[in-house]
Design a protein around this motif. Structure first.
Motif, PDB file in Angstrom:
ATOM      1  N   ALA A 172       0.837  -1.200   0.000  1.00  0.00           N
ATOM      2  CA  ALA A 172       0.000   0.000   0.000  1.00  0.00           C
ATOM      3  C   ALA A 172       0.875   1.255   0.000  1.00  0.00           C
ATOM      4  CB  ALA A 172      -0.917  -0.012   1.217  1.00  0.00           C
ATOM      5  N   LYS A 173       0.234   2.391  -0.173  1.00  0.00           N
ATOM      6  CA  LYS A 173       0.961   3.656  -0.241  1.00  0.00           C
ATOM      7  C   LYS A 173       1.726   3.955   1.041  1.00  0.00           C
ATOM      8  CE  LYS A 173      -2.162   5.809  -3.602  1.00  0.00           C
ATOM      9  NZ  LYS A 173      -3.113   6.937  -3.856  1.00  0.00           N
ATOM     10  N   ASP A 174       1.206   3.503   2.176  1.00  0.00           N
ATOM     11  CA  ASP A 174       1.894   3.770   3.449  1.00  0.00           C
ATOM     12  C   ASP A 174       2.950   2.709   3.778  1.00  0.00           C
ATOM     13  OD1 ASP A 174       0.395   1.577   4.120  1.00  0.00           O
ATOM     14  OD2 ASP A 174      -0.528   2.462   5.903  1.00  0.00           O
ATOM     15  N   GLY A 175       3.204   1.799   2.848  1.00  0.00           N
ATOM     16  CA  GLY A 175       4.218   0.769   3.056  1.00  0.00           C
ATOM     17  C   GLY A 175       3.694  -0.537   3.603  1.00  0.00           C
ATOM     18  N   THR A 176       2.420  -0.579   4.032  1.00  0.00           N
ATOM     19  CA  THR A 176       1.841  -1.824   4.537  1.00  0.00           C
ATOM     20  C   THR A 176       1.850  -2.880   3.436  1.00  0.00           C
ATOM     21  OG1 THR A 176       0.399  -0.601   6.043  1.00  0.00           O
ATOM     22  CG2 THR A 176      -0.194  -2.884   5.572  1.00  0.00           C
ATOM     23  N   ALA A 177       2.350  -4.047   3.766  1.00  0.00           N
ATOM     24  CA  ALA A 177       2.487  -5.109   2.768  1.00  0.00           C
ATOM     25  C   ALA A 177       1.410  -6.177   2.953  1.00  0.00           C
ATOM     26  CB  ALA A 177       3.872  -5.743   2.847  1.00  0.00           C
ATOM     27  N   ARG A 178       1.042  -6.765   1.857  1.00  0.00           N
ATOM     28  CA  ARG A 178      -0.024  -7.771   1.837  1.00  0.00           C
ATOM     29  C   ARG A 178       0.570  -9.156   1.615  1.00  0.00           C
ATOM     30  NH1 ARG A 178      -2.808  -8.748  -3.601  1.00  0.00           N
ATOM     31  NH2 ARG A 178      -4.085 -10.585  -3.240  1.00  0.00           N
ATOM     32  N   ILE A 179       0.023 -10.120   2.356  1.00  0.00           N
ATOM     33  CA  ILE A 179       0.371 -11.529   2.168  1.00  0.00           C
ATOM     34  C   ILE A 179      -0.891 -12.249   1.710  1.00  0.00           C
ATOM     35  CG2 ILE A 179       1.285 -13.623   3.243  1.00  0.00           C
ATOM     36  CD1 ILE A 179       2.369 -11.758   5.484  1.00  0.00           C
ATOM     37  N   GLN A 180      -0.803 -13.013   0.642  1.00  0.00           N
ATOM     38  CA  GLN A 180      -1.940 -13.806   0.184  1.00  0.00           C
ATOM     39  C   GLN A 180      -1.650 -15.275   0.435  1.00  0.00           C
ATOM     40  OE1 GLN A 180      -4.123 -13.082  -3.673  1.00  0.00           O
ATOM     41  NE2 GLN A 180      -3.313 -15.108  -4.144  1.00  0.00           N
ATOM     42  N   VAL A 181      -2.497 -15.893   1.266  1.00  0.00           N
ATOM     43  CA  VAL A 181      -2.301 -17.286   1.654  1.00  0.00           C
ATOM     44  C   VAL A 181      -3.343 -18.144   0.941  1.00  0.00           C
ATOM     45  CG1 VAL A 181      -2.044 -18.884   3.585  1.00  0.00           C
ATOM     46  CG2 VAL A 181      -1.558 -16.446   3.912  1.00  0.00           C
ATOM     47  N   SER A 182      -2.877 -19.174   0.249  1.00  0.00           N
ATOM     48  CA  SER A 182      -3.761 -20.072  -0.492  1.00  0.00           C
ATOM     49  C   SER A 182      -3.868 -21.410   0.218  1.00  0.00           C
ATOM     50  CB  SER A 182      -3.234 -20.294  -1.912  1.00  0.00           C
ATOM     51  OG  SER A 182      -3.094 -19.077  -2.600  1.00  0.00           O
ATOM     52  N   PRO A 183      -5.020 -22.076   0.095  1.00  0.00           N
ATOM     53  CA  PRO A 183      -5.162 -23.398   0.724  1.00  0.00           C
ATOM     54  C   PRO A 183      -4.342 -24.449  -0.014  1.00  0.00           C
ATOM     55  CG  PRO A 183      -7.107 -22.876  -0.573  1.00  0.00           C
ATOM     56  CD  PRO A 183      -6.255 -21.636  -0.585  1.00  0.00           C
ATOM     57  N   HIS A 184      -3.941 -25.472   0.703  1.00  0.00           N
ATOM     58  CA  HIS A 184      -3.152 -26.546   0.106  1.00  0.00           C
ATOM     59  C   HIS A 184      -4.009 -27.445  -0.763  1.00  0.00           C
ATOM     60  CE1 HIS A 184      -1.140 -30.537   0.024  1.00  0.00           C
ATOM     61  NE2 HIS A 184      -0.033 -29.815  -0.028  1.00  0.00           N
ATOM     62  N   SER A 185      -5.238 -27.647  -0.337  1.00  0.00           N
ATOM     63  CA  SER A 185      -6.130 -28.581  -1.024  1.00  0.00           C
ATOM     64  C   SER A 185      -7.144 -27.822  -1.862  1.00  0.00           C
ATOM     65  CB  SER A 185      -6.858 -29.467  -0.011  1.00  0.00           C
ATOM     66  OG  SER A 185      -7.892 -30.199  -0.620  1.00  0.00           O
ATOM     67  N   SER A 186      -7.671 -28.515  -2.862  1.00  0.00           N
ATOM     68  CA  SER A 186      -8.729 -27.927  -3.678  1.00  0.00           C
ATOM     69  C   SER A 186     -10.096 -28.054  -3.015  1.00  0.00           C
ATOM     70  CB  SER A 186      -8.773 -28.604  -5.058  1.00  0.00           C
ATOM     71  OG  SER A 186      -9.025 -30.002  -4.914  1.00  0.00           O
ATOM     72  N   ALA A 187     -10.170 -28.754  -1.882  1.00  0.00           N
ATOM     73  CA  ALA A 187     -11.444 -28.881  -1.159  1.00  0.00           C
ATOM     74  C   ALA A 187     -11.897 -27.506  -0.685  1.00  0.00           C
ATOM     75  CB  ALA A 187     -11.292 -29.822   0.025  1.00  0.00           C
ATOM     76  N   HIS A 188     -13.152 -27.180  -0.953  1.00  0.00           N
ATOM     77  CA  HIS A 188     -13.653 -25.861  -0.562  1.00  0.00           C
ATOM     78  C   HIS A 188     -14.935 -25.964   0.260  1.00  0.00           C
ATOM     79  CE1 HIS A 188     -15.659 -26.829  -4.393  1.00  0.00           C
ATOM     80  NE2 HIS A 188     -16.671 -26.098  -3.953  1.00  0.00           N
ATOM     81  N   ASP A 189     -15.134 -27.124   0.907  1.00  0.00           N
ATOM     82  CA  ASP A 189     -16.292 -27.248   1.780  1.00  0.00           C
ATOM     83  C   ASP A 189     -16.060 -26.399   3.032  1.00  0.00           C
ATOM     84  OD1 ASP A 189     -15.285 -29.348   4.082  1.00  0.00           O
ATOM     85  OD2 ASP A 189     -14.379 -29.742   2.134  1.00  0.00           O
ATOM     86  N   ASN A 190     -17.150 -26.157   3.759  1.00  0.00           N
ATOM     87  CA  ASN A 190     -17.086 -25.247   4.903  1.00  0.00           C
ATOM     88  C   ASN A 190     -16.114 -25.727   5.983  1.00  0.00           C
ATOM     89  OD1 ASN A 190     -18.980 -23.644   3.644  1.00  0.00           O
ATOM     90  ND2 ASN A 190     -20.717 -24.625   4.656  1.00  0.00           N
ATOM     91  N   LYS A 191     -16.068 -27.034   6.235  1.00  0.00           N
ATOM     92  CA  LYS A 191     -15.168 -27.548   7.269  1.00  0.00           C
ATOM     93  C   LYS A 191     -13.706 -27.344   6.871  1.00  0.00           C
ATOM     94  CE  LYS A 191     -18.286 -31.039   9.220  1.00  0.00           C
ATOM     95  NZ  LYS A 191     -18.492 -32.493   9.487  1.00  0.00           N
ATOM     96  N   SER A 192     -13.395 -27.588   5.604  1.00  0.00           N
ATOM     97  CA  SER A 192     -12.015 -27.409   5.148  1.00  0.00           C
ATOM     98  C   SER A 192     -11.598 -25.953   5.259  1.00  0.00           C
ATOM     99  CB  SER A 192     -11.879 -27.890   3.694  1.00  0.00           C
ATOM    100  OG  SER A 192     -12.163 -29.262   3.582  1.00  0.00           O
TER     101      SER A 192
END
Length: 889
Positions: free
Chosen positions: A686-706
């Protein structure tokens, strides 16, 4: 005479004035609504912004505004060259309209990645790719000098000369021959196709993800201008994207599929599915309600009076709702269903009681006045209790339902007032015929007798059912599906595309964002998140939950000096090859025919069997592909010119894209943050220097429990994380908490109200116990049939609560007044047909193509069924004989 009786008497004496006043109020309300109607379809505004997780998300949105309200354009093609060029062309066209599309971003492509993409591959992959380019130098040189079908055929003829002279073998060039043959066979058959030149020359084996950045699926992230005054805020922008794709010929018949998904299309298509078959469902609902009203009152004139009363009440409630909350949201607009469902009950109660009194006294005015005196107190108590139930949502953090509570609670007051003023005045004016028969259900006499004689058994069975239901709730708690995606139709484009993306962890939209003070801190935190999950997974013998944690540093290639040296060496060799001094002009069709025949002839010559007859399996396969290609060229040479134009469109655009990308890739330079495109940097810092981390899931499962486990794993290290999985989990907890809080507040409020009016603890308990039984039976039934509570159907619970409270109050008040044989009375007729009217009207929701709406219809039918059961069978047994009056009469 009671105050309600005096009000009804006054309204019937001045019926014309009351009706005119009511119609004037309705007209004024509709005028106010027309001038002030506003609709906010932003689902993000439904929950209080003061909650911690909402503040975290708001901070992220403020720091990275370009990540808000995105349309994800998914482009697929059978050729990586084609999908990449299509994405570039479409992104450029959309960027040319900054008013409609303030931000357009290629997350997986663009000039930066075309120039530096090779640097992201392992060193051995770069070496392999450059080696293949050097081997293909003669072929590439002639193609660059003549990028046309004529040039392709000339290059093919040159390669065959090498084969015929013994300098090369057919097996060495089998891959391009097979690709050419496949493409031209389909083109000759009238099936447009596009050759992927990248898969042959750009970066090695395309099936090897480690050594290939060529993808047949590409993405564009678009931030459009939204119109929140519309039910589909992004519809204009979405139509513009589709029109742009069509104008660029990015269509399936040209080998490209463009689909839209993301938050904006998902929300828009949800409203589209909600409105699907709307007029038909509305007509069915109206006819069903009218039919049930006929069964209840047997008078067309009274039906018209009830419907007109509902119309006036709905108009007044809509205007008051706009006055109180300013803008309707996608939840508060449900007040229409609640008003009709409960408003019709008040009207039916009065109308059926009027019919019973008309049969008893005969005179119209006396019957209306008696009906007012008879139903005044129970109606007032029912309306007050129901309104209190709705108002109990106001203090909760679920803003959408809180505003619904304001409007629906106000609507109950409006419906009550109109049922005792406007409705009797209308009935007075229309003068319905008298009642020849007693109003009630004489056929229910055996049921009344059964309940009297088996009261203890009925109570025992009711208690047993209740205990079992409660035990079931404890053992198997009600399930709340907090994922709004489960409410959407999987058939619409946005959802089918999203489900397609879910299949690959690399493209899963279920990512989590974490903020860090700066890039260095972000890099450390990203490593910590991955390491902590890996350690936890190892300790608990489970699969990792976290896949990747990306930061801006991820886009700075590793080992650049070695890779750049390889690329620069190759660039020196290939510079004049890919950048020829002279490029031939486009060929004529006659020249193309000559080149096709020449290439076919050279292929036929090269396919002669070896004199010694010795041939490896690879040689046999290559000779077969060469023969197939020669035949395809012969057919194409003899075909009409349009076929050759189709072949040009199949081969040459990809060739031009390949040459363009090669020229860019051979100019790769050292990369650091300062040389990155500003737009790419802004995506991560961001403009103030705050950096973003994007974390992805390991599995392709996208059910609510996962997703819940994935969220917990990330938040264990980064509590300030945000993103779709966290939002779904937190919003679900907020909604459940809101309904629990509202349930407690409404229980307290209604108990106080009942205590004030009924005064006896026993009477209060008899009003509340059936309601509790109805609730546990409804939830148990949902658990048995697998119906989960969700954002949509949970709105049915206030309606269940309101109707249940009202029905119980009617019976308790009648019982206190000494009524006997309740099932045979006009009250039961009113209650039964009131429930059937509501059920028949809103039961049509089951037919909706929107899964959330359909589940609301199912839950309404279940809850109304148990309301009738507890009210008509359990409550009379619970009440028992009516209390004796003090004078013994």
């Amino acid at each position: 005479m009671s105050i309600v009786g005096r009000i009804v008497s006054y309204c019937t004496k001045h019926a014309r004035a009351v009706v005119v006043a009511g119609l004037v109020v309705a007209a004024g309300s509709m005028a106010y609504t027309a001038g002030n109607f506003a609709m906010n379809s932003d689902s993000g505004s439904l929950i209080s912004p003061d909650l911690p997780w909402q503040k975290t998300m708001a901070r992220f949105d403020k720091l990275f505004p370009q990540r808000n309200n995105l349309i994800l354009v998914v482009i697929d093609s059978n050729a990586a060259d084609r999908s990449n060029s299509a994405a570039n062309a479409l992104a450029a066209k959309l960027s040319a309209d900054p008013k409609m599309f303030p931000a357009v971003h290629r997350p997986d492509g663009g000039a930066y990645f075309e120039k530096n993409g090779l640097l992201f591959l392992p060193e051995h992959c770069v070496q392999d790719a450059m080696g293949k380019l050097v081997q293909a130098q003669p072929f590439l040189g002639s193609l660059a000098a003549d990028p046309s079908l004529r040039g392709v055929m000339a290059s093919l003829s040159t390669m065959m000369l090498g084969v015929n002279s013994g300098q090369a073998k057919l097996a060495d060039i089998d891959a391009p021959m097979n690709a050419f043959a496949d493409t031209l066979d389909r083109t000759n058959a009238g099936k447009p196709d596009y050759l992927s030149w990248q898969s042959m020359f750009a970066a090695g084996d395309a099936s090897n993800k480690e050594c290939s950045f060529a993808r047949t699926r590409t993405f564009i992230e678009v931030q459009p201008k939204l119109d929140y005054s519309s039910l589909m805020p992004g519809e204009t922008a979405e139509n513009a994207i589709r029109a742009a794709a069509k104008a660029l010929h990015l269509t399936p018949d040209r080998g490209v599929t463009v689909r839209l998904t993301g938050p904006v299309p998902l929300a828009d298509e949800e409203f589209a599915s909600l409105s699907e078959n709307g007029p038909l469902m509305g007509l069915a609902m109206f006819l069903a309600i009218t039919f049930c009203l006929w069964l209840a009152v047997h008078s067309a004139r009274i039906i018209v009076c009830i419907l007109l009363t509902l119309g006036v009440g709905l108009a007044a409630t809509t205007a008051l709702g706009l006055l109180f909350v300013g803008i309707f949201n996608i939840i508060s607009i449900a007040f229409i269903a609640l008003f009709v469902g409960l408003g019709v009950d008040f009207a039916i109660q009065f109308a059926v009681r009027y019919r019973a009194e008309r049969h008893a006294v005969g005179d119209l005015d006396k019957a209306l006045n008696c009906a007012g005196r008879g139903v005044g107190i129970p109606l007032a108590l029912a309306a007050s209790a129901t309104a209190a139930g709705f108002f109990s949502f106001i203090p909760t953090d679920y803003v959408g339902v809180a505003e619904l509570g304001v409007i629906a609670g106000t609507g109950m007051v409006v419906a009550f007032v109109l049922a005792l003023t406007f409705l009797p005045a209308l009935i007075k004016l229309v003068k319905p015929a008298g009642e020849a028969e007693r109003v009630g259900f004489t056929a229910f006499a055996p049921a009344d007798k059964f309940l009297r004689e088996n009261r203890r058994k009925v109570l025992a069975w009711g208690a047993a059912i209740g205990v079992v239901a409660v035990a079931a709730q404890i053992a198997f708690p009600p399930q709340f599906d907090a994922n709004p995606l489960d409410l959407r139709s999987p058939k619409v484009e946005s959802m089918s595309t999203l489900n397609d993306l879910f299949k690959d962890p690399d493209t899963s939209p279920n990512t989590i964002d974490v903020l860090a003070p700066n890039l260095a801190a972000a890099d450390k935190l990203a490593d910590k998140i991955v390491a902590a999950d890996a350690a936890e997974a190892k300790a608990n013998h489970r699969e990792p939950l976290v896949g990747m944690a990306l930061t801006l540093s991820t886009f700075i290639p590793q080992d650049q000096p070695k890779k750049l040296a390889i690329i620069q060496d190759t660039a020196m060799l290939l510079d004049s090859t890919v950048n020829p001094f002279e490029v031939k002009p486009p060929p004529t069709d006659a020249e193309i025919v000559v080149s096709l025949k020449a290439a076919a002839k050279s292929l036929h010559e090269a396919t002669a069997k070896p004199a010694d007859g010795k041939e490896t399996a690879a040689d046999k396969e290559a000779r077969s592909d060469a023969i197939r290609l020669a035949k395809a060229l012969d057919v194409l040479a003899d075909a009409p010119a349009a076929k050759r134009q189709a072949a040009t469109e199949a081969l040459i655009p990809g060739l031009n894209d390949l040459l363009s990308q090669l020229r860019a890739a051979l100019q790769a330079e050292p990369v650091d943050i300062h040389s990155m495109p500003p737009a790419l940097v802004a995506e991560w810092v961001a403009k103030d220097g705050t950096a973003r981390i994007q974390v992805s899931p390991h599995s392709s499962a996208h059910d609510n429990k996962s997703m819940k486990r994935f969220s917990k794993a990330v938040m264990a290290v980064a509590p300030n994380a945000t993103g779709t999985p966290i939002t779904i989990e937190e919003s679900g907890q907020t909604i459940v908490r809101a309904f629990v809080q509202a349930g407690i507040w409404s229980f307290i409020a209604i108990s106080i109200l009942l205590a004030f009016v009924l005064r006896r603890h026993r009477d209060i308990m008899m009003t509340i116990i059936p309601l509790v039984l109805t609730l546990v039976l409804t939830l148990a039934t949902c658990r048995i049939i697998g119906l989960q509570l969700n954002f949509a159907n949970i709105i049915a619970l206030p309606l269940l609560f309101g109707i249940g409270v009202a029905f119980n109050i009617y019976f308790v008040v009648a019982w206190r007044a000494g009524a006997q044989n309740l099932l045979q009375s006009s009250l039961t007729r009113a209650v039964l047909f009131s429930a059937l009217t509501t059920a028949s009207g809103f039961g049509s929701l089951i037919l909706s193509s929107h899964p959330g709406t359909a589940s609301m219809g199912i839950l309404l039918m279940i809850s109304l069924g148990w309301v009738l059961f507890t009210t008509l069978f359990f409550l009379p047994a619970l009440l028992g004989p009516p209390p004796q009056k003090a004078d013994g009469k």
